[in-house]
Design a protein around this motif. Structure first.
Motif, PDB file in Angstrom:
ATOM      1  N   LEU A 154      -9.437 -58.494 -10.720  1.00 49.20           N
ATOM      2  CA  LEU A 154      -8.333 -59.338 -10.262  1.00 49.20           C
ATOM      3  C   LEU A 154      -8.413 -60.739 -10.850  1.00 49.20           C
ATOM      4  N   GLN A 155      -9.620 -61.232 -11.037  1.00 44.87           N
ATOM      5  CA  GLN A 155      -9.771 -62.538 -11.673  1.00 44.87           C
ATOM      6  C   GLN A 155      -9.213 -62.515 -13.094  1.00 44.87           C
TER       7      GLN A 155
ATOM      8  N   ASP B  44      -7.782 -68.544  -8.587  1.00 44.56           N
ATOM      9  CA  ASP B  44      -9.173 -68.197  -8.274  1.00 44.56           C
ATOM     10  C   ASP B  44      -9.208 -67.332  -7.021  1.00 44.56           C
ATOM     11  N   ILE B  45      -9.262 -66.022  -7.208  1.00 46.77           N
ATOM     12  CA  ILE B  45      -9.271 -65.069  -6.105  1.00 46.77           C
ATOM     13  C   ILE B  45     -10.591 -65.133  -5.333  1.00 46.77           C
TER      14      ILE B  45
ATOM     15  N   THR C 261      -0.884 -66.228  -6.425  1.00 42.82           N
ATOM     16  CA  THR C 261      -1.319 -66.158  -7.808  1.00 42.82           C
ATOM     17  C   THR C 261      -0.253 -65.464  -8.649  1.00 42.82           C
ATOM     18  N   LEU C 262      -0.401 -65.519  -9.954  1.00 42.36           N
ATOM     19  CA  LEU C 262       0.564 -64.955 -10.887  1.00 42.36           C
ATOM     20  C   LEU C 262      -0.084 -63.891 -11.748  1.00 42.36           C
ATOM     21  N   VAL C 263       0.715 -62.914 -12.129  1.00 47.39           N
ATOM     22  CA  VAL C 263       0.300 -61.936 -13.131  1.00 47.39           C
ATOM     23  C   VAL C 263       1.099 -62.238 -14.396  1.00 47.39           C
ATOM     24  N   LEU C 264       0.402 -62.455 -15.501  1.00 45.79           N
ATOM     25  CA  LEU C 264       1.055 -62.808 -16.764  1.00 45.79           C
ATOM     26  C   LEU C 264       0.873 -61.703 -17.795  1.00 45.79           C
TER      27      LEU C 264
ATOM     28  N   PHE D 279      -8.340 -65.368 -18.138  1.00 42.27           N
ATOM     29  CA  PHE D 279      -7.328 -64.476 -17.579  1.00 42.27           C
ATOM     30  C   PHE D 279      -6.310 -64.148 -18.661  1.00 42.27           C
ATOM     31  N   ILE D 280      -5.632 -63.054 -18.492  1.00 44.45           N
ATOM     32  CA  ILE D 280      -4.620 -62.632 -19.458  1.00 44.45           C
ATOM     33  C   ILE D 280      -3.511 -63.680 -19.536  1.00 44.45           C
TER      34      ILE D 280
END
Length: 398
Positions: free
Chosen positions: A66-67, A73-74, A85-88, A294-295
């Motif tokens: 997840l990080q 910062d999970i 948080t965001l997913v990119l 992160f991605i």
């Protein structure tokens, strides 16, 4: 196939308008958008948001995974609490805005948008398979979207309702903190959260869904219907109103919140600029923890270095008019951007909106024009929220 939530039949019977939203057949309003909106601002309302997506991540490698796939910062919040948080994607554009709860025991729950969970499931599993090529990974990803009921109780009276139902004071919880609670023997997760700008809480629990795509999992939603009716009954003395997606949208817009598919999405074509939307453009960099990998991080660093061509801005109408998605934004007659969300504020009685404009105009106090039905109407940029936070909102003065 159109998707349906657990208690769709109740909504169909009681809502005045039900229509498709992001592939789900959902209640838009029961009495009116304005009435439901003001009930939340002044009292309390309840939303069925079971169309939101949920994933469970389990295993010793769940946190590390997840990080890597989210921006914030999970690891920081303790159990049981959540992180916005965001997913990119690899280009730094927003795949979705999410909330990740640390449930303890190497288990996490991600809540995502209703029209993003299918692509996220494919994305996460593809990344997991890529990691597995280089060695073993202790991670299980389970899509619980169709199994999980989610109700959102919002408004200044939500605090009183939570005390009555669960014997807890939600104001003693920090934002996104959660607790395990029970209602008539039904176990659920309660979090102090919401997307209306108001104080409130949300509950999550599993139940049978008569419209589950897997026929073997279909059944009567006895828990969901009981919880929904119990909350409505307990909230009668506070003037509770069932509220639909119409009021949910006007409430989030008054608070200045972005909406996936409008302000954030992977591919957004604007007449002034063909580009994807990144957190830097959408003013969501508060959800980025730069001290990790992160991605999409490399792409964001490059964008930050070269500068932004456009940014998100909030505006209110000076002249009479209601801005809508897709309307042109001008300054001194020059096309500088485009509206992504707009409405007439039920609380303020004026037009308000969000737009992407050229960066030099993305600050409060700038005079703009919004082209409404072929006519330029005056507007001015403002800092969100649109209402007075001392009188309204989650942290109003009591």
């Amino acid at each position: 196939m159109v998707k349906r939530v657990h208690i769709f039949d109740w909504h169909k019977e009681n809502a005045k308008k039900v229509e498709e939203f992001a592939g789900w057949e959902m209640p838009i309003w029961y009495s009116s958008i304005k009435e439901e909106h003001l009930a939340v601002r002044n009292g309390v309302g309840i939303f069925d948001v079971s169309h939101m997506g949920e994933f469970i991540f389990r295993g010793k490698d769940a946190l590390e995974f997840l990080q890597y796939v989210t921006t914030n910062d999970i690891s920081k919040p303790p159990a049981i609490s959540g992180t916005y948080t965001l997913v990119l994607n690899e280009r730094g554009a927003v795949k979705d805005e999410t909330l990740v709860f640390n449930l303890g025991n190497d288990t996490y729950m991600m809540v995502c948008d209703s029209d993003a969970f299918e692509k996220l499931e494919a994305w996460f599993n593809a990344i997991k398979r890529g990691i597995e090529k280089f060695g073993e990974i202790d991670l299980e990803i389970e899509n619980k979207t169709y199994d999980m009921a989610m109700f959102s109780i919002q408004g200044p009276k939500a605090r009183d309702l939570a005390k009555d139902l669960f014997g807890i004071d939600i104001n003693e919880l920090w934002w996104f903190q959660a607790k395990e609670v029970e209602l008539d023997g039904i176990k659920m997760l309660l979090s102090r959260s919401g997307y209306t700008g108001e104080n409130g809480f949300e509950v999550y629990f599993e139940d049978a869904n008569p419209y589950h795509p897997d026929e073997s999992k279909r059944g009567k939603p006895e828990k969901a219907l009981h919880v929904w009716k119990t909350i409505l009954e307990a909230g009668e003395k506070y003037g509770i109103k069932p509220a639909g997606l119409g009021a949910r949208d006007t409430l989030r817009l008054e608070a200045g919140y972005t909406l996936y598919g409008n302000e954030t999405k992977e591919l957004q074509l604007l007449s002034t600029d063909i580009d994807e939307v990144t957190p830097l453009q959408a003013n969501l960099d508060f959800a980025i923890f730069w001290d990790k990998e992160f991605i999409g991080k490399d792409a964001l660093l490059k964008q930050r270095e070269r500068g932004l061509g456009r940014k998100l801005v909030h505006f209110k109408m000076v002249e009479k008019g209601i801005p809508r998605e897709g309307y042109k934004v001008l300054a001194n007659g020059e096309l500088i951007g485009e509206v992504t969300s707009g409405t007439s504020s039920p609380l303020l009685g004026i037009g308000i909106g969000i737009a992407f404009v050229k960066t030099e105009y993305a600050q409060p106090g700038v005079e703009l024009e919004i082209e409404i039905r072929g006519k330029s109407k005056k507007a001015v940029t403002v800092a969100p929220p649109f209402y007075d936070p001392k009188k309204y909102g989650a942290f109003r003065e009591e």
